[in-house]
Design an enzyme around this catalytic site. Structure first.
Site, mmCIF file in Angstrom:
data_model
loop_
_atom_site.group_PDB
_atom_site.id
_atom_site.type_symbol
_atom_site.label_atom_id
_atom_site.label_comp_id
_atom_site.label_asym_id
_atom_site.label_seq_id
_atom_site.Cartn_x
_atom_site.Cartn_y
_atom_site.Cartn_z
ATOM 1 N N GLN A 259 -13.820 0.547 -66.180
ATOM 2 C CA GLN A 259 -13.091 0.820 -64.938
ATOM 3 C C GLN A 259 -12.061 1.946 -65.121
ATOM 4 O O GLN A 259 -11.941 2.834 -64.271
ATOM 5 C CB GLN A 259 -12.391 -0.463 -64.492
ATOM 6 C CG GLN A 259 -11.716 -0.356 -63.125
ATOM 7 C CD GLN A 259 -11.077 -1.683 -62.691
ATOM 8 O OE1 GLN A 259 -11.240 -2.699 -63.359
ATOM 9 N NE2 GLN A 259 -10.369 -1.658 -61.585
ATOM 10 N N GLU B 213 -10.105 -15.467 -58.217
ATOM 11 C CA GLU B 213 -10.015 -15.127 -56.792
ATOM 12 C C GLU B 213 -10.541 -16.280 -55.947
ATOM 13 O O GLU B 213 -11.229 -17.174 -56.424
ATOM 14 C CB GLU B 213 -10.844 -13.863 -56.481
ATOM 15 C CG GLU B 213 -10.428 -12.651 -57.294
ATOM 16 C CD GLU B 213 -10.989 -11.324 -56.783
ATOM 17 O OE1 GLU B 213 -11.385 -11.261 -55.600
ATOM 18 O OE2 GLU B 213 -11.024 -10.370 -57.584
ATOM 19 N N ARG C 32 1.335 2.748 -64.702
ATOM 20 C CA ARG C 32 2.191 3.806 -64.156
ATOM 21 C C ARG C 32 3.675 3.521 -64.300
ATOM 22 O O ARG C 32 4.501 4.309 -63.889
ATOM 23 C CB ARG C 32 1.873 4.013 -62.660
ATOM 24 C CG ARG C 32 0.492 4.580 -62.381
ATOM 25 C CD ARG C 32 0.240 4.769 -60.901
ATOM 26 N NE ARG C 32 0.199 3.500 -60.200
ATOM 27 C CZ ARG C 32 -0.901 2.754 -60.059
ATOM 28 N NH1 ARG C 32 -2.050 3.170 -60.570
ATOM 29 N NH2 ARG C 32 -0.871 1.603 -59.431
ATOM 30 N N ASP D 6 -14.524 -6.621 -52.184
ATOM 31 C CA ASP D 6 -13.446 -7.216 -52.967
ATOM 32 C C ASP D 6 -12.142 -6.496 -52.664
ATOM 33 O O ASP D 6 -12.118 -5.274 -52.495
ATOM 34 C CB ASP D 6 -13.780 -7.119 -54.458
ATOM 35 C CG ASP D 6 -12.834 -7.965 -55.290
ATOM 36 O OD1 ASP D 6 -12.539 -9.113 -54.882
ATOM 37 O OD2 ASP D 6 -12.383 -7.484 -56.337
ATOM 38 N N GLU E 205 -11.360 -12.182 -63.100
ATOM 39 C CA GLU E 205 -10.343 -12.151 -62.049
ATOM 40 C C GLU E 205 -10.454 -13.454 -61.275
ATOM 41 O O GLU E 205 -11.519 -13.771 -60.726
ATOM 42 C CB GLU E 205 -10.522 -10.929 -61.139
ATOM 43 C CG GLU E 205 -10.193 -9.632 -61.870
ATOM 44 C CD GLU E 205 -10.051 -8.415 -60.960
ATOM 45 O OE1 GLU E 205 -10.602 -8.444 -59.845
ATOM 46 O OE2 GLU E 205 -9.391 -7.447 -61.382
ATOM 47 N N LYS F 182 -17.482 -3.467 -62.143
ATOM 48 C CA LYS F 182 -17.447 -4.730 -61.411
ATOM 49 C C LYS F 182 -18.787 -5.041 -60.755
ATOM 50 O O LYS F 182 -18.857 -5.915 -59.899
ATOM 51 C CB LYS F 182 -16.341 -4.684 -60.358
ATOM 52 C CG LYS F 182 -14.942 -4.745 -60.957
ATOM 53 C CD LYS F 182 -13.897 -4.425 -59.913
ATOM 54 C CE LYS F 182 -12.489 -4.517 -60.456
ATOM 55 N NZ LYS F 182 -11.965 -5.891 -60.492
ATOM 56 N N TYR G 263 -12.827 4.997 -62.428
ATOM 57 C CA TYR G 263 -12.403 4.545 -61.101
ATOM 58 C C TYR G 263 -11.829 5.619 -60.188
ATOM 59 O O TYR G 263 -11.747 5.418 -58.984
ATOM 60 C CB TYR G 263 -11.449 3.359 -61.208
ATOM 61 C CG TYR G 263 -9.988 3.686 -61.386
ATOM 62 C CD1 TYR G 263 -9.083 3.488 -60.337
ATOM 63 C CD2 TYR G 263 -9.492 4.154 -62.597
ATOM 64 C CE1 TYR G 263 -7.732 3.759 -60.502
ATOM 65 C CE2 TYR G 263 -8.155 4.440 -62.757
ATOM 66 C CZ TYR G 263 -7.278 4.230 -61.714
ATOM 67 O OH TYR G 263 -5.954 4.506 -61.877
HETATM 68 MN MN MN Z 1 -11.266 -8.358 -57.928
#
Ligand code: MN
Length: 426
Positions: A246, A207, A148, A132, A205, A259, A250
Site C-alpha cells: 500500500q 471493521e 506525516r 471501504d 483492519e 487490499k 497508493y
Molecule cells: Mn479498511
C-alpha cells in the site's frame, strides 16, 4: 414493563449466547450434499427458512420463494416491509408463549431446526460491490501521525468527507476461509527501486460492514435517512491489508493490490432491527458537515469489538485489542448517502466497510500497524512471541456484540488463517 422475551429453545436464553431471540441473524448454510439455503441463527441451532417457506409457515411476501437460494439477495430485494414481516413471524414462531406451530410439531421441528455444529456456513449474500471507508478519527489520526506527524495527521478533506475507495467484491470471503499472503511490489525506505515478493507487513483492519439491501436508481441521490432505511444489516469485516504494498502504490488513486487479495466477513448478517436498542450518536462535529450529510438521529451502534490473534500451534488466542463501534466519526448511513449523492447506483448486496475502528487508547486500536506503532513497539502474545504484523500460520479472529439486558446481540466470529505466499507461475 413486559417480561423479557424468551425462546422455547432454552440455550438461546443463556446470557452469553450470541444468538438470543432478540438477534435472529440471517446466513446461508448447507448440510452434507444439501444445496445451500438461507437460515437464521438461534441458540445453538439454525432455522432452515427454506423448509418453513415450503411448508407455508413463513412467507416473505414475494411472488416467488426466496429462502431456498444460496444467498440472501432475493430476500433482501423484497425490501424493508418484508424484512420486518419475516422477523416478526420468526419471533412469533420461536418465542415462548408465541405461535406453537413449530414448537409442537416434532416432525417439522426435526426438519426446520438444524444443530449449528452440523452445518457449513457460506458467504451469506452475493457481494454486488465492496466499498471501504476511512471513517474513524482515531485510526486516521494514528496512521496520519505515523506517516506525516501529528500536526498534519488528518488530510484537509477528512473532517468533511467520509473518505472511501472502491474495493473488490470478488475476494470477499466468509469467515473460516484461509488467506494467502499477497505478492506485490514494495519499496523499502532508502532503496533505489522496488522489489517484488511476499508482503512483509501483512495486517488486519477491524471493521463493521454494512449490507445494503435496497437500491437507488443511477443519478438519484438518497438522504441519510433513506440510506439508513436501505441498510439490511451488519457483519464483522476484516479488511486484510498489505501495508508495504500500500505504501508504494497508493498515490494518487488509493489502495489497489494492498487490499484486493481478501476481505473476510462474519457468516451471520445481524439485522438492523436487532441493533435498534443500541443506537448511539456520532461524536460532536469538529467542523460543520455539509447539509446532505446531516443525520436525522443516532446512526452508530454501541457494539463491543475484540481482536484475537493465535499463532500456529498455540493452545489459546491472545486478545490484542478491545474497542467499540461507537468510536466512528461517520456512520454507515452517512457513507451510503455520500456514496450515492454523486449519482452512483447502489445495489442489493453492496457491502460498505466502516473503516478501521480504533478507540482512544493503545489497547483499543483496530490494526497491528497501530498496535505496534508501525513495527516500532511489537506486541507480546500470551505465548511469549512478539508480533509487529501477521505471520504465516497466524489465525486472526474478530468478535463483536451489543450488550442488552440479560442477553447480547452477537455477531459470531470472523476468522481467517494466513497461509504462506504463493509461488509465481513459470
Ligand atoms: Mn479498511
Amino acid at each position: 414493563m413486559s417480561p423479557p422475551l424468551k425462546s422455547w429453545l432454552g440455550q438461546a436464553n443463556e446470557p452469553d449466547c450470541d444468538f438470543p431471540i432478540q438477534n435472529l441473524p440471517y446466513g446461508v448454510f448447507g448440510r452434507d450434499a444439501e444445496s445451500p439455503r438461507c437460515g437464521a441463527a438461534i441458540g445453538d441451532a439454525v432455522v432452515d427458512l427454506a423448509v418453513l417457506e415450503a411448508e407455508e409457515v413463513l412467507d416473505a411476501g414475494g411472488s416467488a420463494p426466496v429462502f431456498g437460494r444460496p444467498a440472501l439477495n432475493d430476500f433482501m430485494a423484497l425490501g424493508p416491509p418484508a424484512w420486518s414481516a419475516v422477523r416478526a413471524r420468526l419471533t412469533e414462531l420461536l418465542a415462548a408463549g408465541g405461535d406453537p406451530r413449530l414448537e409442537r410439531d416434532a416432525a417439522l421441528r426435526g426438519r426446520a431446526l438444524v444443530p449449528r455444529r452440523d452445518v457449513r456456513l457460506a458467504l451469506p449474500f452475493s457481494v454486488a460491490g465492496y466499498t471501504d471507508f476511512y471513517a474513524c478519527r482515531q485510526h486516521a489520526f494514528n496512521v496520519g501521525t505515523m506517516f506525516r506527524g501529528p500536526d498534519n495527521a488528518l488530510p484537509p478533506n477528512w473532517l468533511h468527507i467520509p473518505i472511501g475507495y472502491n474495493g473488490r467484491a470478488s475476494t470477499v470471503v466468509v469467515s473460516g476461509t484461509d488467506v494467502r499472503r499477497p505478492l506485490g511490489q514494495t519499496k523499502p525506505p532508502g532503496a533505489d527501486g522496488p522489489r517484488f515478493g511476499p508482503s512483509r507487513r501483512l495486517d488486519i483492519e477491524l471493521e463493521v460492514g454494512a449490507v445494503v439491501g435496497a437500491s437507488n436508481p443511477m443519478g438519484r441521490p438518497v438522504s441519510v435517512a433513506e440510506a439508513d432505511e436501505m441498510i439490511f444489516g451488519y457483519v464483522l469485516l476484516n479488511d486484510w491489508s498489505a501495508r508495504d504494498i500500500q505504501a508504494w502504490e497508493y498515490q494518487p488513486l488509493g489502495p489497489f493490490q494492498a487490499k484486493a487479495f481478501a476481505t473476510s466477513i462474519s457468516p451471520w448478517v445481524v439485522p438492523k432491527a436487532a441493533l435498534e436498542p443500541f443506537r448511539v450518536a456520532t461524536p460532536d462535529r469538529e467542523r460543520p458537515l455539509l447539509p446532505y450529510l446531516h443525520e436525522p438521529g443516532p446512526m452508530l451502534y454501541d457494539i463491543e469489538l475484540e481482536v484475537d490473534m493465535r499463532p500456529e500451534g498455540a493452545d489459546a488466542a491472545t486478545t490484542i485489542a478491545r474497542t467499540n463501534y461507537r468510536h466512528m466519526y461517520y456512520s454507515s448511513a452517512q457513507q451510503l448517502a455520500h456514496h450515492a449523492v454523486g449519482g452512483c447506483r447502489m445495489n442489493v448486496g453492496d457491502l460498505l466497510g466502516s473503516g478501521t475502528v480504533s478507540g482512544p487508547e493503545r489497547g483499543q486500536f483496530g490494526s497491528l500497524l497501530e498496535l505496534s506503532w508501525g513495527g516500532r513497539d511489537p506486541i507480546t502474545l500470551d505465548t511469549g512471541e512478539t508480533r509487529s504484523f501477521v505471520e504465516d500460520g497466524d489465525t486472526m479472529t474478530l468478535r463483536g456484540w451489543a450488550r442488552g439486558d440479560g442477553h447480547r446481540i452477537g455477531f459470531g466470529a470472523c476468522t481467517g488463517k494466513v497461509l504462506p505466499a504463493p509461488t509465481l507461475p513459470g
